[in-house]
Enzyme design. Structure first.
Site, PDB file in Angstrom:
ATOM      1  N   TYR A   1     -14.763   5.666   8.544  1.00 57.50           N
ATOM      2  CA  TYR A   1     -13.774   6.119   7.621  1.00 57.50           C
ATOM      3  C   TYR A   1     -14.209   5.675   6.179  1.00 57.50           C
ATOM      4  CZ  TYR A   1      -8.824   6.696   5.465  1.00 57.50           C
ATOM      5  OH  TYR A   1      -7.901   6.950   4.752  1.00 57.50           O
TER       6      TYR A   1
ATOM      7  N   THR B   1      -5.015  10.647  -0.562  1.00 59.56           N
ATOM      8  CA  THR B   1      -6.497  10.279  -0.027  1.00 59.56           C
ATOM      9  C   THR B   1      -6.628  11.211   1.200  1.00 59.56           C
ATOM     10  OG1 THR B   1      -5.731   8.711   1.635  1.00 59.56           O
ATOM     11  CG2 THR B   1      -6.312   7.841  -0.514  1.00 59.56           C
TER      12      THR B   1
ATOM     13  N   HIS C   1       0.780  -1.278   0.014  1.00 61.21           N
ATOM     14  CA  HIS C   1       0.146  -0.002   0.136  1.00 61.21           C
ATOM     15  C   HIS C   1       0.894   1.279   0.076  1.00 61.21           C
ATOM     16  CE1 HIS C   1      -3.386   2.301   0.154  1.00 61.21           C
ATOM     17  NE2 HIS C   1      -4.285   1.425   0.797  1.00 61.21           N
TER      18      HIS C   1
END
Length: 770
Positions: A586, A599, A470
């Protein structure tokens, strides 16, 4: 072995008559072709760098400006140098014609650069306006139309992937006052009156005292850096984490849901690997089109594509680093405890699908046993980071271990030929998809190299998927690659009737290279310790993946509601029914409208949503009242999503303020408390970006399952969903067996019921649902 002979360019022996030199012409030919390929690639990168560097200008535009300028001066007999060129001519003793040509080119070049500068800054100013996001769906105001026309004019022609990078605005730093106000608004539904008053006092104190000082440093960084958030986000959220990245950070992407192009493992790997390498070639040549919003008018940042290939996360004692190679001509393959290095080029060209299948067949046919410690070696990448860093430095920094580790870490990507079978089984959909999801998320904990930018996993029955690290990029980037692979595989590359890749095997293709290891007993103990930690983590994950096909975005749009807002509100209703309470939620949104944006968080548990959910729980509430509350909640959600996308979010600003406070040695009770709040419901939508690649009207069976991720909180849920076509939404849910509060299957049932209950409020024709 043929490959061993061809790996050496020459051999020599010393005899009484002198040195007998024996050249291997095939090896020299391969060296020549390899060098030619590298120089071609360098030239393409240089050319693309020039084209991107001068965009929205272009070489033809340069010629037009220079020639027009020189013609204008000649016609009007002007001297733009104010006599300077005439003085130089007398000093250098050159002809007047030469001076005029050189002077015209120099001044014309300056004029061309000025035009580029003006166009870039004009485009940056235009892209800083986000009023278009607030237009009602289906209607565009005259002002927005004019703005779109200006964006098109200043955007130039035929942009490449990175053309807009210098024209994108920088992420703005929101005022501290606005961030504190929006935080308190988001926290209100989760706190009682006493808790809220206390938090309001902390926020007010921070806003007046420490906040402005921290804000000054952030403002300074925002003027100096390309993005004031992204580098700190990458370092502190991802690279400094010392726990396992498997489950906690890495995520997965699934194969087609209903279609199985071939059951031959090597063939599926051949087509997929070839498609991935074609994508890499397009990426190297900047032939991938930029990603846009609003009818291909508003470009998004493309910076995250740069590290998709040839990239590995390297463990460190305190923080990891990202290692990216400019060039890699091989991939690393794992099968039944053995590691192989497979070259992707031969005769100066990329291997064809059937040739790659041939290499995979050789690996599958190899019956050699793993070396001591080799089988579970990749468990080091699945466990805690510090033991892996120490082991890497102690046992893999020299000799054959370093060479083999380099072959993995410097590979274009990692491939696992899995010895299990996974796929969607219509007779047992729940168990089959749950097993598929768990296998992609963590596998056996030692058969994926979790540090690589991504792993391609091909199962024994030909089904495949991805596992991605990630830190280097977010899910939409790897999703763009995966869409390309799934569209290339059955449609453009195809298979023979027997299920093999099209084409013929290569008669002289050197085989894969088996990587060699010398792993001492002490290192094997570290491997087993990491494997134990990873297995404990993996066994605790409760995965549930299911297709929701009762209805899709087609019917949701008929309700005049945003599909994403509809689903998010349904998740809140499902969670309340599941746990009997609301929680901090979230939802990931992107900030790629800005340079190097990644993000932002949409806090989707709002006062409006909670009011609607309570109305659904109370039987006495009438339908009209529920509809009114639903529309208010949906509008609130959409507004928060717009704020997050346009740089007015809460959480990234608060995170950066916290980082600055730590650098200054200041303690903020407000920031400490805000950043310690757990996200018990973490959600993300996987967008289908390249809709044109899939004709879901004619071929509805070619739908992707999307992907998912592990739970963020020990007592919470992770939910990923993908809206596919008009009539399907795929959900991926994760939680932990060890939590008595959660059950992924129970939550999945609540999501399905919540979706149906909300749709029933609109009383649409029942025939439309079918």
């Amino acid at each position: 072995m043929a490959e061993a002979h061809q790996a050496v360019a020459f051999q020599f022996t010393v005899t009484p008559d002198g040195i007998d030199l024996q050249l291997c012409h095939e090896a020299l030919r391969q060296i020549y072709l390899s060098g030619l390929h590298s120089w071609k690639k360098r030239f393409i990168r240089f050319k693309n760098g020039v084209m991107t560097g001068v965009y929205p200008g272009s070489p033809p535009g340069f010629m037009v400006v220079v020639v027009s300028y020189m013609s204008y001066n000649k016609y009007h007999k002007l001297d733009p140098s104010l006599g300077m060129f005439a003085k130089l001519r007398s000093e250098l003793d050159v002809t007047e014609c030469s001076v005029k040509i050189v002077g015209g080119v120099l001044v014309g070049t300056g004029l061309w650069i000025t035009i580029i500068f003006i166009m870039r800054n004009a485009l940056k100013c235009l892209l800083s306006w986000h009023g278009w996001m607030y237009s009602r769906h289906g209607s565009v105001s005259l002002g927005t139309r004019l703005w779109m026309l200006l964006v098109k004019v200043f955007s130039g022609r035929k942009p490449m992937l990175y053309s807009f990078q210098n024209s994108l605005p920088r992420l703005p730093v929101p005022p501290v006052k606005d961030t504190c106000r929006r935080y308190l608004e988001s926290a209100r539904p989760l706190m009682d009156d006493e808790q809220f008053e206390r938090m309001k006092g902390l926020a007010k104190d921070f806003e007046k005292n420490l906040g402005p000082r921290l804000q000054w440093y952030l403002k300074l960084k925002s003027w100096w850096a390309s993005n004031y958030v992204s580098d700190w986000w990458e370092e502190y959220i991802y690279l400094r984490g010392r726990g396992p990245i498997m489950v906690n950070s890495n995520y997965y992407a699934m194969d087609f849901l209903y279609v199985f192009p071939t059951s031959i493992q090597a063939a599926r790997a051949g087509n997929a690997i070839h498609a991935i390498m074609l994508y890499r070639r397009k990426l190297d040549r900047a032939q991938i089109k930029p990603i846009y919003l609003l009818a291909n008018k508003v470009p998004l940042c493309s910076a995250q594509w740069e590290r998709m290939f040839n990239t590995t996360r390297i463990p460190g004692l305190e923080t990891d680093t990202i290692q990216h190679m400019n060039e890699s001509k091989h991939i690393a393959v794992y099968h039944k405890g053995r590691f192989f290095k497979v070259w992707m080029f031969y005769d100066g060209r990329l291997l064809l699908p059937r040739e790659i299948e041939q290499q995979m067949e050789r690996i599958l046919a190899d019956k050699s046993e793993p070396m001591p410690g080799e089988e579970a070696l990749a468990a080091l990448t699945a466990g805690d980071r510090t033991p892996w860093a120490k082991a890497r430095d102690a046992y893999f920094s020299r000799g054959k271990n370093k060479q083999s580790l380099d072959a993995i870490e410097k590979a274009a990507f990692f491939v696992t030929l899995d010895d299990t079978e996974q796929r969607f089984v219509e007779k047992n959909p729940i168990k089959s998809l749950d097993s598929f999801a768990k296998s992609l998320l963590h596998g056996k904990c030692y058969d994926r190299w979790f540090d690589k930018s991504f792993n391609l996993i091909v199962f024994k029955n030909g089904t495949m998927g991805l596992n991605a690290e990630h830190s280097w990029a977010d899910a939409p980037i790897i999703g763009h690659l995966w869409e390309h692979v799934l569209s290339m595989d059955p449609f453009k590359l195809g298979y023979t009737e027997e299920g093999h890749c099209c084409g013929e095997p290569h008669p002289n293709l050197p085989g894969p290279q088996r990587l060699q290891w010398d792993i001492p007993a002490e290192c094997q103990d570290v491997i087993q310790s990491s494997l134990t930690i990873a297995r404990t983590l993996a066994d605790d994950v409760d995965c549930h993946s299911f297709p929701f096909n009762d209805f899709g975005k087609g019917l949701i749009k008929k309700c005049r509601t945003s599909p994403d807002a509809f689903i998010q509100i349904a998740l809140q209703l499902a969670h309340y029914r599941d746990k009997g309470k609301f929680c901090l939620t979230y939802e990931a949104s992107m900030t790629r409208l800005f340079r190097e944006g990644r993000t932002e968080t949409v806090r989707s548990c709002t006062m409006e949503t909670c009011t609607f959910v309570r109305s659904m729980i109370r039987d006495e509430t009438v339908r009209e009242e529920r509809l009114k509350l639903l529309k208010e909640a949906a509008e609130k959600h959409q507004n928060m999503y717009r704020l997050a996308m346009t740089g007015k979010g809460i959480d990234r600003h608060l995170f950066c303020l916290y980082v600055v406070s730590k650098y200054l040695g200041e303690d903020s009770p407000f920031l400490k408390e805000v950043l310690s709040e757990p996200w018990r419901l973490s959600t993300s939508q996987t967008p289908l970006q390249q809709v044109e690649l899939f004709d879901l009207v004619r071929h509805p069976e070619y739908v992707s399952s999307g992907g998912g991720f592990g739970p963020v909180a020990d007592d919470g849920y992770g939910v990923s969903y993908i809206i596919v076509g008009e009539n399907l939404i795929n959900f991926h849910i994760s939680s932990k067996h060890s939590s008595p509060e959660t059950d992924s299957h129970r939550f999945g049932g609540n999501i399905r019921q919540a979706m149906l209950d909300i749709l029933d409020l609109f009383q649409l024709d029942k025939k439309a649902i079918k």
